[in-house]
Design an enzyme around this catalytic site. Structure first.
Site, PDB file in Angstrom:
ATOM      1  N   ASP A  96       0.829  -1.214   0.000  1.00 48.70           N
ATOM      2  CA  ASP A  96       0.000   0.000   0.000  1.00 48.70           C
ATOM      3  C   ASP A  96       0.862   1.264   0.000  1.00 48.70           C
ATOM      4  O   ASP A  96       2.008   1.251   0.452  1.00 48.70           O
ATOM      5  CB  ASP A  96      -0.922  -0.027   1.230  1.00 48.70           C
ATOM      6  CG  ASP A  96      -2.046   0.997   1.118  1.00 48.70           C
ATOM      7  OD1 ASP A  96      -2.422   1.352  -0.020  1.00 48.70           O
ATOM      8  OD2 ASP A  96      -2.539   1.448   2.172  1.00 48.70           O
ATOM      9  N   ARG A 113      -0.045   7.761  -2.699  1.00 54.75           N
ATOM     10  CA  ARG A 113       0.428   8.865  -1.847  1.00 54.75           C
ATOM     11  C   ARG A 113       1.904   9.154  -2.068  1.00 54.75           C
ATOM     12  O   ARG A 113       2.336  10.305  -2.034  1.00 54.75           O
ATOM     13  CB  ARG A 113       0.158   8.539  -0.368  1.00 54.75           C
ATOM     14  CG  ARG A 113      -1.292   8.781   0.042  1.00 54.75           C
ATOM     15  CD  ARG A 113      -1.618   8.132   1.360  1.00 54.75           C
ATOM     16  NE  ARG A 113      -1.768   6.695   1.203  1.00 54.75           N
ATOM     17  CZ  ARG A 113      -1.767   5.831   2.216  1.00 54.75           C
ATOM     18  NH1 ARG A 113      -1.601   6.268   3.441  1.00 54.75           N
ATOM     19  NH2 ARG A 113      -1.938   4.550   1.986  1.00 54.75           N
ATOM     20  N   ASN A 116     -10.747  -2.561  -5.708  1.00 53.66           N
ATOM     21  CA  ASN A 116      -9.958  -1.610  -6.502  1.00 53.66           C
ATOM     22  C   ASN A 116     -10.531  -1.407  -7.915  1.00 53.66           C
ATOM     23  O   ASN A 116     -10.197  -0.431  -8.585  1.00 53.66           O
ATOM     24  CB  ASN A 116      -8.487  -2.050  -6.606  1.00 53.66           C
ATOM     25  CG  ASN A 116      -7.704  -1.896  -5.311  1.00 53.66           C
ATOM     26  OD1 ASN A 116      -6.766  -2.663  -5.058  1.00 53.66           O
ATOM     27  ND2 ASN A 116      -8.044  -0.922  -4.483  1.00 53.66           N
TER      28      ASN A 116
HETATM   29  C1  IPE Z   1      -5.343  -2.675  -0.284  1.00 54.03           C
HETATM   30  O1  IPE Z   1      -5.052  -1.339  -0.423  1.00 54.03           O
HETATM   31  C2  IPE Z   1      -5.276  -3.337  -1.632  1.00 54.03           C
HETATM   32  C3  IPE Z   1      -3.945  -3.483  -2.189  1.00 54.03           C
HETATM   33  C4  IPE Z   1      -2.826  -3.129  -1.626  1.00 54.03           C
HETATM   34  C5  IPE Z   1      -3.894  -4.116  -3.483  1.00 54.03           C
HETATM   35  P1  IPE Z   1      -6.192  -0.244  -0.597  1.00 54.03           P
HETATM   36  O2  IPE Z   1      -5.502   1.054  -0.753  1.00 54.03           O
HETATM   37  O3  IPE Z   1      -7.127  -0.649  -1.677  1.00 54.03           O
HETATM   38  O4  IPE Z   1      -6.975  -0.345   0.785  1.00 54.03           O
HETATM   39  P2  IPE Z   1      -7.801   0.782   1.562  1.00 54.03           P
HETATM   40  O5  IPE Z   1      -8.774   1.352   0.595  1.00 54.03           O
HETATM   41  O6  IPE Z   1      -6.824   1.783   2.048  1.00 54.03           O
HETATM   42  O7  IPE Z   1      -8.448   0.059   2.711  1.00 54.03           O
HETATM   43  C1  IPE Z   2      -1.492   0.286  -3.357  1.00 53.88           C
HETATM   44  O1  IPE Z   2      -1.277   1.645  -3.391  1.00 53.88           O
HETATM   45  C2  IPE Z   2      -1.683  -0.314  -4.732  1.00 53.88           C
HETATM   46  C3  IPE Z   2      -3.062  -0.697  -5.022  1.00 53.88           C
HETATM   47  C4  IPE Z   2      -4.071  -0.628  -4.193  1.00 53.88           C
HETATM   48  C5  IPE Z   2      -3.320  -1.194  -6.365  1.00 53.88           C
HETATM   49  P1  IPE Z   2      -2.475   2.664  -3.426  1.00 53.88           P
HETATM   50  O2  IPE Z   2      -2.819   2.950  -4.844  1.00 53.88           O
HETATM   51  O3  IPE Z   2      -3.598   2.202  -2.586  1.00 53.88           O
HETATM   52  O4  IPE Z   2      -1.800   3.934  -2.790  1.00 53.88           O
HETATM   53  P2  IPE Z   2      -2.441   4.892  -1.712  1.00 53.88           P
HETATM   54  O5  IPE Z   2      -2.846   4.037  -0.548  1.00 53.88           O
HETATM   55  O6  IPE Z   2      -3.610   5.564  -2.366  1.00 53.88           O
HETATM   56  O7  IPE Z   2      -1.338   5.823  -1.367  1.00 53.88           O
HETATM   57 MG    MG Z   3      -4.069   2.401  -0.633  1.00 50.93          MG
END
Ligand code: IPE
Ligand code: IPE
Ligand code: MG
Length: 247
Positions: free
Chosen positions: A18, A22, A66
């Site tokens: 994750d 950001r 997602n």
């Molecule tokens: C979890 O991250 C899914 C992956 C890392 C693929 P998200 O960014 O989707 O989760 P939330 O929305 O912060 O709970």
């Molecule tokens: C994790 O990074 C990757 C996926 C969920 C595909 P994010 O895209 O959730 O990044 P943040 O949490 O918005 O920073």
């Molecule tokens: Mg995320």
């Protein structure tokens, strides 16, 4: 002595990768750039896991939820997945890694599904390490699907309802052929599970690290494994019982 340190190495590590978006936004870059640099972290961490001798590593790459992100981000992620499968093909085959995918693959575009299926099949006999990609994956969705298959087996008379216990149920999950999940790492500082391996997480050690995924490389993995080695896993027993079992 070496037996002891071996026992302290997790057999199966899950990672909630994750913080890509950001990471990019903090640098004034488009979110997809965070995903791109994040895919370099995947390469480095998988390579390190293989060298360390982990049996299994499961990466949460794309959740069932997602799909609801902006279409540009979803298609950018699918392009990166396609590129990853292409660029890592020889690395996976040369290192005898078995690639496995869990989740609803039917939702993936053919540009991802075709090379994914091909590489999973081509590496299915490998035994050095299993790399599982949780793709279009949700823990609840995975449990619901297992219930559906199990219910069909009950209806067909193959399984008696009274014989269903945790082991029997677990055998219906797509992770049934993996070692027990020992450790889950989530990057980016968020302290939640976000629908990852809900059943399997029961006795996993949880580790939340304050680093965005694009900055998480093998050194950070080593640090997590050192931390893991200091933890006492009791599985419901007393500490004295656990120490007894160890000697
Ligand atoms: C979890 O991250 C899914 C992956 C890392 C693929 P998200 O960014 O989707 O989760 P939330 O929305 O912060 O709970
Ligand atoms: C994790 O990074 C990757 C996926 C969920 C595909 P994010 O895209 O959730 O990044 P943040 O949490 O918005 O920073
Ligand atoms: Mg995320």
């Amino acid at each position: 002595m070496s037996g002891h340190s071996d026992r302290k190495l997790p057999r199966h590590v899950g990672i909630i990768m994750d913080g890509n978006g950001r990471w990019a936004q903090a640098r004034g870059l488009p979110r997809i750039e965070g995903h791109r640099v994040g895919s370099e972290s995947v390469r480095d961490v998988v390579r390190a896991a293989r060298q360390l001798g982990l049996e299994a590593i499961t990466l949460y790459a794309f959740s069932s939820q997602n799909w609801a992100r902006p279409v540009d981000e979803v298609s950018g992620l699918m392009d990166l997945l396609r590129d990853f499968l292409q660029s890592e093909r020889s690395e996976i085959l040369d290192n005898e890694i078995r690639l496995k995918a869990i989740g609803d693959a039917e939702k993936l575009p053919p540009s991802v599904k075709a090379p994914l299926d091909e590489l999973c099949a081509a590496s299915a006999h490998h035994r050095k390490m299993t790399l599982t990609l949780a793709l279009s994956y949700g823990g609840r969705e995975s449990i619901a699907k297992a219930v559906s298959t199990l219910a069909a087996d009950v209806a067909a008379g193959n399984v008696r309802a009274a014989d269903i216990d945790a082991d029997r149920f677990g055998s219906y999950l797509p992770t049934a052929d993996l070692p027990p999940l020992d450790l889950v790492i989530r990057t980016s500082g968020e302290q939640r599970v976000s629908n990852f391996l809900l059943w399997e997480i029961a006795y996993a050690e949880l580790m939340f690290v304050d680093i965005a995924w694009p900055d998480f490389r093998r050194q950070q993995l080593y640090r997590c494994l050192e931390n893991y080695a200091t933890r006492e896993r009791r599985f419901g027993l007393t500490s004295a019982q656990v120490i007894d079992e160890d000697v």
